[in-house]
Scaffold this motif. Structure first.
Motif, PDB file in Angstrom:
ATOM      1  N   VAL A  52       0.840  -1.204   0.000  1.00 13.67           N
ATOM      2  CA  VAL A  52       0.000   0.000   0.000  1.00 13.67           C
ATOM      3  C   VAL A  52       0.874   1.251   0.000  1.00 13.67           C
ATOM      4  O   VAL A  52       0.613   2.208  -0.751  1.00 13.67           O
ATOM      5  N   ALA A  53       1.913   1.281   0.816  1.00 15.42           N
ATOM      6  CA  ALA A  53       2.806   2.444   0.869  1.00 15.42           C
ATOM      7  C   ALA A  53       3.425   2.711  -0.504  1.00 15.42           C
ATOM      8  O   ALA A  53       3.533   3.864  -0.928  1.00 15.42           O
ATOM      9  N   GLY A  54       3.810   1.664  -1.202  1.00 15.18           N
ATOM     10  CA  GLY A  54       4.374   1.819  -2.542  1.00 15.18           C
ATOM     11  C   GLY A  54       3.360   2.395  -3.527  1.00 15.18           C
ATOM     12  O   GLY A  54       3.691   3.265  -4.339  1.00 15.18           O
ATOM     13  N   ALA A  55       2.128   1.927  -3.448  1.00 18.49           N
ATOM     14  CA  ALA A  55       1.077   2.447  -4.321  1.00 18.49           C
ATOM     15  C   ALA A  55       0.805   3.915  -4.016  1.00 18.49           C
ATOM     16  O   ALA A  55       0.581   4.719  -4.933  1.00 18.49           O
ATOM     17  N   GLN A  56       0.847   4.272  -2.743  1.00 15.26           N
ATOM     18  CA  GLN A  56       0.615   5.671  -2.365  1.00 15.26           C
ATOM     19  C   GLN A  56       1.705   6.577  -2.934  1.00 15.26           C
ATOM     20  O   GLN A  56       1.415   7.708  -3.328  1.00 15.26           O
ATOM     21  N   GLN A  57       2.927   6.112  -2.979  1.00 10.12           N
ATOM     22  CA  GLN A  57       4.008   6.915  -3.564  1.00 10.12           C
ATOM     23  C   GLN A  57       3.757   7.128  -5.053  1.00 10.12           C
ATOM     24  O   GLN A  57       4.013   8.202  -5.587  1.00 10.12           O
ATOM     25  N   GLN A  58       3.242   6.105  -5.715  1.00 12.60           N
ATOM     26  CA  GLN A  58       2.982   6.191  -7.150  1.00 12.60           C
ATOM     27  C   GLN A  58       1.793   7.086  -7.462  1.00 12.60           C
ATOM     28  O   GLN A  58       1.795   7.803  -8.450  1.00 12.60           O
ATOM     29  N   PHE A  59       0.749   7.035  -6.624  1.00  9.18           N
ATOM     30  CA  PHE A  59      -0.487   7.771  -6.886  1.00  9.18           C
ATOM     31  C   PHE A  59      -0.775   8.785  -5.786  1.00  9.18           C
ATOM     32  O   PHE A  59      -1.925   8.989  -5.398  1.00  9.18           O
ATOM     33  N   GLY A  60       0.266   9.435  -5.279  1.00  9.89           N
ATOM     34  CA  GLY A  60       0.135  10.387  -4.188  1.00  9.89           C
ATOM     35  C   GLY A  60      -0.930  11.447  -4.437  1.00  9.89           C
ATOM     36  O   GLY A  60      -1.061  11.961  -5.543  1.00  9.89           O
ATOM     37  N   GLY A  61      -1.710  11.724  -3.406  1.00  7.32           N
ATOM     38  CA  GLY A  61      -2.743  12.740  -3.491  1.00  7.32           C
ATOM     39  C   GLY A  61      -4.080  12.244  -3.991  1.00  7.32           C
ATOM     40  O   GLY A  61      -5.077  12.957  -3.910  1.00  7.32           O
ATOM     41  N   LEU A  62      -4.127  11.038  -4.523  1.00  6.86           N
ATOM     42  CA  LEU A  62      -5.382  10.467  -5.000  1.00  6.86           C
ATOM     43  C   LEU A  62      -5.951   9.543  -3.923  1.00  6.86           C
ATOM     44  O   LEU A  62      -5.208   8.958  -3.143  1.00  6.86           O
ATOM     45  N   THR A  63      -7.265   9.411  -3.898  1.00 13.11           N
ATOM     46  CA  THR A  63      -7.897   8.550  -2.893  1.00 13.11           C
ATOM     47  C   THR A  63      -8.831   7.547  -3.553  1.00 13.11           C
ATOM     48  O   THR A  63      -9.338   7.764  -4.653  1.00 13.11           O
ATOM     49  N   LEU A  64      -9.064   6.469  -2.841  1.00  6.55           N
ATOM     50  CA  LEU A  64     -10.011   5.452  -3.284  1.00  6.55           C
ATOM     51  C   LEU A  64     -11.388   5.753  -2.725  1.00  6.55           C
ATOM     52  O   LEU A  64     -11.519   6.193  -1.575  1.00  6.55           O
ATOM     53  N   SER A  65     -12.409   5.504  -3.529  1.00  4.99           N
ATOM     54  CA  SER A  65     -13.783   5.664  -3.073  1.00  4.99           C
ATOM     55  C   SER A  65     -14.610   4.481  -3.549  1.00  4.99           C
ATOM     56  O   SER A  65     -14.230   3.757  -4.472  1.00  4.99           O
ATOM     57  N   LEU A  66     -15.749   4.309  -2.914  1.00  2.00           N
ATOM     58  CA  LEU A  66     -16.659   3.203  -3.198  1.00  2.00           C
ATOM     59  C   LEU A  66     -17.857   3.760  -3.967  1.00  2.00           C
ATOM     60  O   LEU A  66     -18.684   4.460  -3.384  1.00  2.00           O
TER      61      LEU A  66
END
Length: 119
Positions: free
Chosen positions: A54-68
């Protein structure tokens, strides 16, 4: 059966939490000790592996969030749901679909699929 929507919302909260200590605590709450995660980008096992993924994905897509975007669909010990990745109120830059296996109210396995990715 477990409150599936609540569990899925907690799962998305793991992906959205950028504070390392808070994210790690969420991982421990949401996933079983030996949980597995697999998607087209890789695989992880256990709390440490999932947290690092998850930390690696956050570095790649920083500032974006997941929603349902819709209610999860569930039966027995399985649930499936779509998620959006993007900025609130904007067109999602990525769309995915996850199937989770639930054990004792926590996620034991995640099988992730991608419907739309940037670039």
């Amino acid at each position: 059966m477990t409150d599936v929507r609540g569990l899925v919302e907690q799962y998305l909260a793991v992906w959205n939490e950028t504070d390392d200590a808070k994210r790690r605590a969420l991982v421990a709450d949401v996933f079983t000790e030996d949980a597995g995660f697999t998607d087209p980008f890789g695989a992880a096992t256990g709390h440490d592996g999932i947290d690092q993924f998850v930390a690696g994905a956050q570095q790649q897509f920083g500032g974006l969030t997941l929603s349902l975007p819709a209610e999860p669909d569930a039966h027995h010990h399985l649930a499936r749901f779509q998620w959006y990745l993007g900025e609130p109120g904007a067109e999602p830059v990525a769309i995915g679909f996850d199937v989770v296996e639930i054990a004792d109210g926590r996620i034991a396995k995640v099988h992730g699929f991608l419907d739309k990715m940037p670039g």
